[in-house]
Design a protein around this motif. Structure first.
Motif, PDB file in Angstrom:
ATOM      1  N   CYS A 170       3.101  -3.970  42.237  1.00  0.00           N
ATOM      2  CA  CYS A 170       2.571  -3.136  43.270  1.00  0.00           C
ATOM      3  C   CYS A 170       1.770  -1.786  42.653  1.00  0.00           C
ATOM      4  O   CYS A 170       1.550  -1.121  43.493  1.00  0.00           O
ATOM      5  CB  CYS A 170       3.781  -3.209  44.349  1.00  0.00           C
ATOM      6  N   ARG A 171       2.009  -1.760  41.473  1.00  0.00           N
ATOM      7  CA  ARG A 171       1.336  -0.397  40.728  1.00  0.00           C
ATOM      8  C   ARG A 171      -0.087  -0.541  40.814  1.00  0.00           C
ATOM      9  O   ARG A 171      -0.776  -1.599  40.742  1.00  0.00           O
ATOM     10  CB  ARG A 171       2.389   0.324  39.701  1.00  0.00           C
ATOM     11  N   ASP A 172      -0.966   0.579  40.826  1.00  0.00           N
ATOM     12  CA  ASP A 172      -2.688   0.872  40.946  1.00  0.00           C
ATOM     13  C   ASP A 172      -2.666   0.338  39.351  1.00  0.00           C
ATOM     14  O   ASP A 172      -3.452  -0.236  39.411  1.00  0.00           O
ATOM     15  CB  ASP A 172      -2.688   2.145  41.326  1.00  0.00           C
ATOM     16  N   THR A 173      -2.260   0.419  38.034  1.00  0.00           N
ATOM     17  CA  THR A 173      -2.053   0.245  37.275  1.00  0.00           C
ATOM     18  C   THR A 173      -2.292  -1.417  37.037  1.00  0.00           C
ATOM     19  O   THR A 173      -3.561  -1.960  36.113  1.00  0.00           O
ATOM     20  CB  THR A 173      -1.155   0.907  36.280  1.00  0.00           C
ATOM     21  N   PHE A 174      -1.791  -1.820  37.286  1.00  0.00           N
ATOM     22  CA  PHE A 174      -1.761  -3.236  37.119  1.00  0.00           C
ATOM     23  C   PHE A 174      -2.624  -4.035  38.005  1.00  0.00           C
ATOM     24  O   PHE A 174      -4.003  -4.710  37.123  1.00  0.00           O
ATOM     25  CB  PHE A 174      -0.506  -3.754  37.698  1.00  0.00           C
ATOM     26  N   TRP A 213      -1.007   4.242  48.325  1.00  0.00           N
ATOM     27  CA  TRP A 213      -0.850   5.925  48.474  1.00  0.00           C
ATOM     28  C   TRP A 213      -0.815   5.560  49.617  1.00  0.00           C
ATOM     29  O   TRP A 213      -0.145   7.232  50.564  1.00  0.00           O
ATOM     30  CB  TRP A 213      -2.195   6.469  47.862  1.00  0.00           C
ATOM     31  N   ARG A 214      -0.494   4.847  50.409  1.00  0.00           N
ATOM     32  CA  ARG A 214       0.696   5.193  51.614  1.00  0.00           C
ATOM     33  C   ARG A 214       1.643   4.838  52.110  1.00  0.00           C
ATOM     34  O   ARG A 214       2.237   3.056  51.545  1.00  0.00           O
ATOM     35  CB  ARG A 214      -0.266   4.338  52.559  1.00  0.00           C
ATOM     36  N   ASN A 215       3.100   5.425  51.918  1.00  0.00           N
ATOM     37  CA  ASN A 215       4.155   5.472  52.438  1.00  0.00           C
ATOM     38  C   ASN A 215       3.879   4.072  53.904  1.00  0.00           C
ATOM     39  O   ASN A 215       3.404   4.695  54.411  1.00  0.00           O
ATOM     40  CB  ASN A 215       5.000   6.496  52.625  1.00  0.00           C
ATOM     41  N   LYS A 216       5.499   4.134  54.557  1.00  0.00           N
ATOM     42  CA  LYS A 216       5.550   3.672  55.439  1.00  0.00           C
ATOM     43  C   LYS A 216       5.013   4.267  57.032  1.00  0.00           C
ATOM     44  O   LYS A 216       4.601   3.559  57.538  1.00  0.00           O
ATOM     45  CB  LYS A 216       6.746   2.338  55.918  1.00  0.00           C
ATOM     46  N   LYS A 217       5.665   4.761  56.724  1.00  0.00           N
ATOM     47  CA  LYS A 217       4.947   6.152  57.586  1.00  0.00           C
ATOM     48  C   LYS A 217       3.643   6.072  58.186  1.00  0.00           C
ATOM     49  O   LYS A 217       3.196   5.798  59.138  1.00  0.00           O
ATOM     50  CB  LYS A 217       5.798   7.207  58.137  1.00  0.00           C
ATOM     51  N   GLU A 218       2.427   6.906  56.624  1.00  0.00           N
ATOM     52  CA  GLU A 218       1.516   6.430  57.027  1.00  0.00           C
ATOM     53  C   GLU A 218       0.914   5.021  57.066  1.00  0.00           C
ATOM     54  O   GLU A 218      -0.180   4.878  57.641  1.00  0.00           O
ATOM     55  CB  GLU A 218       0.648   6.741  55.600  1.00  0.00           C
ATOM     56  N   VAL A 230      -0.491  -4.288  48.668  1.00  0.00           N
ATOM     57  CA  VAL A 230      -0.151  -3.762  47.682  1.00  0.00           C
ATOM     58  C   VAL A 230       0.579  -2.506  47.448  1.00  0.00           C
ATOM     59  O   VAL A 230      -0.581  -1.852  48.064  1.00  0.00           O
ATOM     60  CB  VAL A 230      -0.084  -4.777  46.275  1.00  0.00           C
ATOM     61  N   SER A 231       1.806  -1.368  47.455  1.00  0.00           N
ATOM     62  CA  SER A 231       1.491  -0.106  47.809  1.00  0.00           C
ATOM     63  C   SER A 231       2.535   0.044  46.821  1.00  0.00           C
ATOM     64  O   SER A 231       3.508  -0.430  46.319  1.00  0.00           O
ATOM     65  CB  SER A 231       2.189   0.517  48.741  1.00  0.00           C
ATOM     66  N   GLN A 232       2.252   1.697  45.900  1.00  0.00           N
ATOM     67  CA  GLN A 232       3.390   2.460  44.850  1.00  0.00           C
ATOM     68  C   GLN A 232       4.355   3.358  45.470  1.00  0.00           C
ATOM     69  O   GLN A 232       4.993   3.600  44.899  1.00  0.00           O
ATOM     70  CB  GLN A 232       2.963   2.475  43.651  1.00  0.00           C
ATOM     71  N   ALA A 233       3.387   3.581  46.440  1.00  0.00           N
ATOM     72  CA  ALA A 233       4.032   5.152  47.251  1.00  0.00           C
ATOM     73  C   ALA A 233       5.837   4.583  48.269  1.00  0.00           C
ATOM     74  O   ALA A 233       6.544   5.332  47.834  1.00  0.00           O
ATOM     75  CB  ALA A 233       3.279   5.295  48.620  1.00  0.00           C
ATOM     76  N   ASP A 234       6.018   3.802  48.207  1.00  0.00           N
ATOM     77  CA  ASP A 234       7.571   3.636  49.228  1.00  0.00           C
ATOM     78  C   ASP A 234       7.967   2.399  48.855  1.00  0.00           C
ATOM     79  O   ASP A 234       9.178   2.039  50.066  1.00  0.00           O
ATOM     80  CB  ASP A 234       7.064   3.840  50.686  1.00  0.00           C
ATOM     81  N   TYR A 235       8.003   1.745  47.518  1.00  0.00           N
ATOM     82  CA  TYR A 235       8.800   0.380  47.295  1.00  0.00           C
ATOM     83  C   TYR A 235       9.580   0.300  46.261  1.00  0.00           C
ATOM     84  O   TYR A 235      10.534   1.524  46.026  1.00  0.00           O
ATOM     85  CB  TYR A 235       7.183  -0.580  47.018  1.00  0.00           C
ATOM     86  N   SER A 236       9.879  -1.002  46.075  1.00  0.00           N
ATOM     87  CA  SER A 236      11.470  -0.805  45.690  1.00  0.00           C
ATOM     88  C   SER A 236      11.114  -1.665  44.124  1.00  0.00           C
ATOM     89  O   SER A 236      12.293  -2.507  43.322  1.00  0.00           O
ATOM     90  CB  SER A 236      11.908  -2.660  45.847  1.00  0.00           C
ATOM     91  N   GLY A 237      10.320  -0.182  43.604  1.00  0.00           N
ATOM     92  CA  GLY A 237      10.012  -1.056  41.831  1.00  0.00           C
ATOM     93  C   GLY A 237       9.960  -1.974  41.640  1.00  0.00           C
ATOM     94  O   GLY A 237       9.702  -2.281  40.422  1.00  0.00           O
ATOM     95  N   TYR A 238       8.886  -2.764  42.042  1.00  0.00           N
ATOM     96  CA  TYR A 238       8.429  -3.522  42.093  1.00  0.00           C
ATOM     97  C   TYR A 238       6.481  -3.734  40.606  1.00  0.00           C
ATOM     98  O   TYR A 238       6.351  -2.823  41.460  1.00  0.00           O
ATOM     99  CB  TYR A 238       8.060  -4.679  42.881  1.00  0.00           C
TER     100      TYR A 238
END
Ligand code: ZN
Length: 227
Positions: free
Chosen positions: A141-145, A169-174, A130-138
Motif C-alpha cells: 500500500c506504500r507510495d514507493t511500491f 496520504w489521507r487518513n480515514k478521517k480525510e 491504497v493508502s500508507q497514511a492509516d494502514y496496518s503495515g501492508y
C-alpha cells in the motif's frame, strides 16, 4: 493531425473497485476527473462475497461498466485470515510484521491485471484506493511500491499508464471528508462494505478494518458536526 495513440487517451480510467469505503470514494473521484470510467473487482476467495455484490450495485447505479474477475488461485498459494475462515484474524501488526489479514502480492497482482485489462480497453489511467497514511503495515500500500510498479508496467507493456492513488496520504478521517466533498458521504456510509467479516455499513465493529473506519468517521463527524 492527432499524434496521440488511443492508449494515450487521458480521459479514461479503470478503477480497482471492491465495494469498500476507499475504492468507492475512488470511483466517484474518478467520475469527477475522467470522461470514461470503468471498474474492475477481483474475486480471490475472500471470506465474504457480499462486497462484490455491493460493488456491482454501486457501479450499476453510477452508470459505470463493471467487471468481476476471478483470481481465486491466490487463495490457494497463501494462508491468511481473509481467505481462510479457520485462521483467527490478527487485530494489528505485531512487531513490524504485517498482520495475517495481509495477502502477499495482492496489490501487485491486482494492479498488474488491471493494467492488462486497461490496455485492452485503451485506458491509460488506473485508480486504486491504497493508502500508507492509516494502514496496518501492508507493504504493497506504500507510495514507493506503487511508483515502482507504475514504471515496471510501462516497461513491461511499452505503455504510458498513470496509476492514481487519491487516498495515499489521507487518513480515514480525510477519506470521509473526501466522500463528503464528492457528495457521496451517505452512500459510502450506508452502502459500502469495509468489514473483514462482510457486514455492510458500520460492520461488525470488532475487526481492524471496522475500527479504522469507525474511528475515522467519528473524528470527521466530531470535527464537522455532520448531521
Ligand atoms: Zn468488521
Amino acid at each position: 493531425m492527432c499524434f496521440l495513440s488511443a492508449m494515450n487517451e487521458n480521459h479514461a480510467a479503470l478503477v480497482l473497485f471492491s465495494g469498500g469505503q476507499d475504492s468507492t470514494v475512488c470511483l466517484f473521484w474518478a467520475l469527477r476527473r475522467f470522461e470514461r470510467v470503468e471498474a474492475v473487482c477481483f474475486r480471490y476467495g475472500q471470506r465474504h462475497v457480499a462486497e462484490i455484490e455491493a460493488a456491482r450495485a454501486i457501479a450499476g447505479e453510477a452508470g459505470v461498466p463493471f467487471t468481476a474477475t476471478d483470481v481465486a488461485v491466490i487463495a490457494g498459494l497463501t494462508v491468511n485470515s481473509l481467505t481462510d475462515a479457520s485462521v483467527a484474524m490478527d487485530r494489528e501488526p505485531i512487531g513490524g510484521v504485517p498482520p495475517n489479514t495481509f495477502v502477499p502480492g495482492r496489490n501487485l497482482l491486482f494492479i498488474s491485471l488491471a493494467a492488462i485489462m486497461a490496455r485492452e480497453k485503451h485506458i491509460a489511467n488506473i485508480v486504486t484506493g491504497v493508502s500508507q497514511a492509516d494502514y496496518s503495515g501492508y507493504p504493497d500500500c506504500r507510495d514507493t511500491f506503487i511508483r515502482s510498479l507504475n514504471v515496471t508496467l510501462n516497461l513491461a507493456m511499452e505503455e504510458q499508464f498513470v496509476i492514481h492513488t487519491p487516498l495515499m496520504w489521507r487518513n480515514k478521517k480525510e477519506v470521509w471528508q473526501l466522500a463528503d466533498e464528492l457528495g457521496v458521504f451517505e452512500l459510502v456510509k450506508t452502502r459500502t462494505i469495509t468489514c473483514y467479516n462482510g457486514i455492510p455499513a458500520d460492520g461488525c465493529g470488532e475487526c481492524p478494518s471496522c475500527k479504522l473506519r469507525r474511528n475515522g468517521l467519528r473524528e470527521y463527524e466530531n470535527s464537522h458536526q455532520y448531521q
